[in-house]
Design a protein around this motif. Structure first.
Motif, short mmCIF file in Angstrom:
data_model
loop_
_atom_site.label_atom_id
_atom_site.label_comp_id
_atom_site.label_asym_id
_atom_site.label_seq_id
_atom_site.Cartn_x
_atom_site.Cartn_y
_atom_site.Cartn_z
N PRO A 97 6.33 5.55 -12.69
CA PRO A 97 5.82 4.76 -11.47
C PRO A 97 7.12 3.73 -11.47
CG PRO A 97 4.46 3.98 -13.48
CD PRO A 97 5.21 5.29 -13.92
N LEU A 98 7.26 3.55 -10.05
CA LEU A 98 8.27 2.50 -9.80
C LEU A 98 7.72 1.13 -9.75
CD1 LEU A 98 9.49 4.26 -6.59
CD2 LEU A 98 10.54 4.30 -8.71
N ASP A 99 8.55 0.05 -10.09
CA ASP A 99 8.14 -1.20 -10.21
C ASP A 99 7.68 -1.67 -8.78
OD1 ASP A 99 7.57 -4.02 -10.79
OD2 ASP A 99 9.83 -4.43 -10.40
N VAL A 100 6.64 -2.20 -8.56
CA VAL A 100 5.89 -2.26 -7.37
C VAL A 100 6.53 -3.56 -6.36
CG1 VAL A 100 3.84 -3.10 -5.92
CG2 VAL A 100 3.54 -1.57 -7.74
N GLU A 101 6.82 -4.70 -7.03
CA GLU A 101 7.67 -5.95 -6.30
C GLU A 101 8.95 -5.48 -6.03
OE1 GLU A 101 6.02 -8.34 -5.41
OE2 GLU A 101 4.00 -7.66 -6.21
N ASP A 117 0.88 -1.16 0.05
CA ASP A 117 0.05 0.02 0.03
C ASP A 117 0.82 1.29 -0.06
OD1 ASP A 117 -2.20 -1.67 0.03
OD2 ASP A 117 -2.45 -1.51 2.22
N LEU A 118 1.97 1.36 0.70
CA LEU A 118 2.86 2.20 0.70
C LEU A 118 3.55 2.55 -0.55
CD1 LEU A 118 4.80 4.31 2.48
CD2 LEU A 118 6.35 2.43 2.68
N VAL A 119 3.92 1.57 -1.24
CA VAL A 119 4.53 1.57 -2.59
C VAL A 119 3.38 2.27 -3.60
CG1 VAL A 119 5.59 0.41 -4.31
CG2 VAL A 119 6.36 -0.01 -2.27
N ILE A 120 2.28 1.72 -3.49
CA ILE A 120 1.20 2.01 -4.40
C ILE A 120 0.81 3.60 -4.17
CG2 ILE A 120 -1.34 1.78 -5.02
CD1 ILE A 120 -0.76 -1.16 -4.42
N ALA A 121 0.92 4.06 -3.03
CA ALA A 121 0.71 5.33 -2.69
C ALA A 121 1.68 6.30 -3.30
CB ALA A 121 0.34 5.81 -1.24
N ARG A 122 3.20 5.86 -3.18
CA ARG A 122 4.10 6.53 -3.57
C ARG A 122 4.13 6.64 -5.15
NH1 ARG A 122 8.94 3.57 -1.56
NH2 ARG A 122 8.40 4.55 0.56
N ASN A 123 3.71 5.43 -5.86
CA ASN A 123 3.47 5.75 -7.12
C ASN A 123 2.58 6.55 -7.44
OD1 ASN A 123 5.35 3.87 -7.94
ND2 ASN A 123 4.10 2.28 -8.07
N ALA A 124 1.41 6.75 -6.86
CA ALA A 124 0.40 7.86 -7.22
C ALA A 124 0.85 9.26 -6.97
CB ALA A 124 -0.84 7.55 -6.21
N ARG A 125 1.72 9.46 -6.05
CA ARG A 125 2.36 10.80 -5.84
C ARG A 125 3.20 10.88 -7.00
NH1 ARG A 125 2.65 8.84 -0.41
NH2 ARG A 125 4.87 8.57 -0.75
N ARG A 126 3.90 9.94 -7.38
CA ARG A 126 4.94 10.23 -8.38
C ARG A 126 3.99 10.41 -9.76
NH1 ARG A 126 10.27 8.39 -7.94
NH2 ARG A 126 10.25 7.85 -10.32
N ALA A 127 3.00 9.73 -9.95
CA ALA A 127 2.09 10.00 -11.23
C ALA A 127 1.57 11.48 -11.18
CB ALA A 127 0.98 8.96 -11.25
N ARG A 128 1.37 11.78 -9.89
CA ARG A 128 0.80 13.40 -9.97
C ARG A 128 1.75 14.21 -10.42
NH1 ARG A 128 -2.00 11.56 -5.11
NH2 ARG A 128 -0.51 12.29 -3.73
N ARG A 129 3.11 13.96 -10.12
CA ARG A 129 4.31 14.88 -10.36
C ARG A 129 4.53 14.66 -11.82
NH1 ARG A 129 6.88 13.72 -4.77
NH2 ARG A 129 7.60 11.97 -5.95
N GLY A 130 4.18 13.82 -12.54
CA GLY A 130 4.55 13.52 -13.83
C GLY A 130 5.65 12.69 -13.72
N GLN A 131 6.27 11.84 -12.78
CA GLN A 131 7.35 10.96 -12.81
C GLN A 131 6.64 9.54 -13.28
OE1 GLN A 131 8.86 11.53 -8.88
NE2 GLN A 131 10.01 13.21 -9.38
#
Length: 140
Positions: free
Chosen positions: A123-127, A107-121
């Motif tokens: 996404p990271l590989d979740v696993e 869940d932490l990684v998914i939330a981090r990916n959502a923040r990255r997507a909002r900044r236009g970066q």
């Protein structure tokens, strides 16, 4: 006489508050200074990483190794085969990550990916990020 009681109680409370504020204002100690006195060494500060953690881990491993050797001695006396001490030590000291903790890290990684997507970066590989976070938790 009873009419003076509330006046005395409130008077003492007000004087106490004023005294506490004066002591706080006149104190030269900061929050970082608290705990630095003769009763507590700086090396005992749990927030500062030190060599003590490595020494504590080595001491823990030695004690576990001694218990495993004693268990092997009992097994040999009973005629049972001895277990590999180093393999058993590695199994006992390996980080224990249950599914609930892994789910929270996901869940932490998914939330981090959502923040990255909002900044236009990208996404990271979740696993891969989950494994990196677990390695960071266990100090590997």
């Amino acid at each position: 006489m009873q009419s003076a009681f509330p006046i005395v109680v409130f008077g003492v409370a007000i004087v106490g508050v004023i005294g506490a504020l004066a002591a706080l204002a006149l104190s030269r100690r900061t929050w970082a200074d608290y705990g630095k006195h003769h009763l507590m060494l700086d090396s005992e500060n749990p927030r500062s990483p030190s060599v003590g953690a490595a020494v504590a881990n080595a001491e823990r491993d030695d004690e576990i190794r001694q218990m495993l050797e004693a268990r092997n001695a009992r097994r040999r006396r009973r005629g049972e085969p001895a277990v590999d001490i180093e393999a058993e030590l590695a199994k006992l000291t390996a980080p224990q990550i249950d599914e609930e903790l892994r789910s929270e890290i996901r869940d932490l990684v998914i939330a981090r990916n959502a923040r990255r997507a909002r900044r236009g970066q990208p996404p990271l590989d979740v696993e891969a990020e989950i494994e990196r976070e677990i390695a960071g938790l266990s100090g590997i």
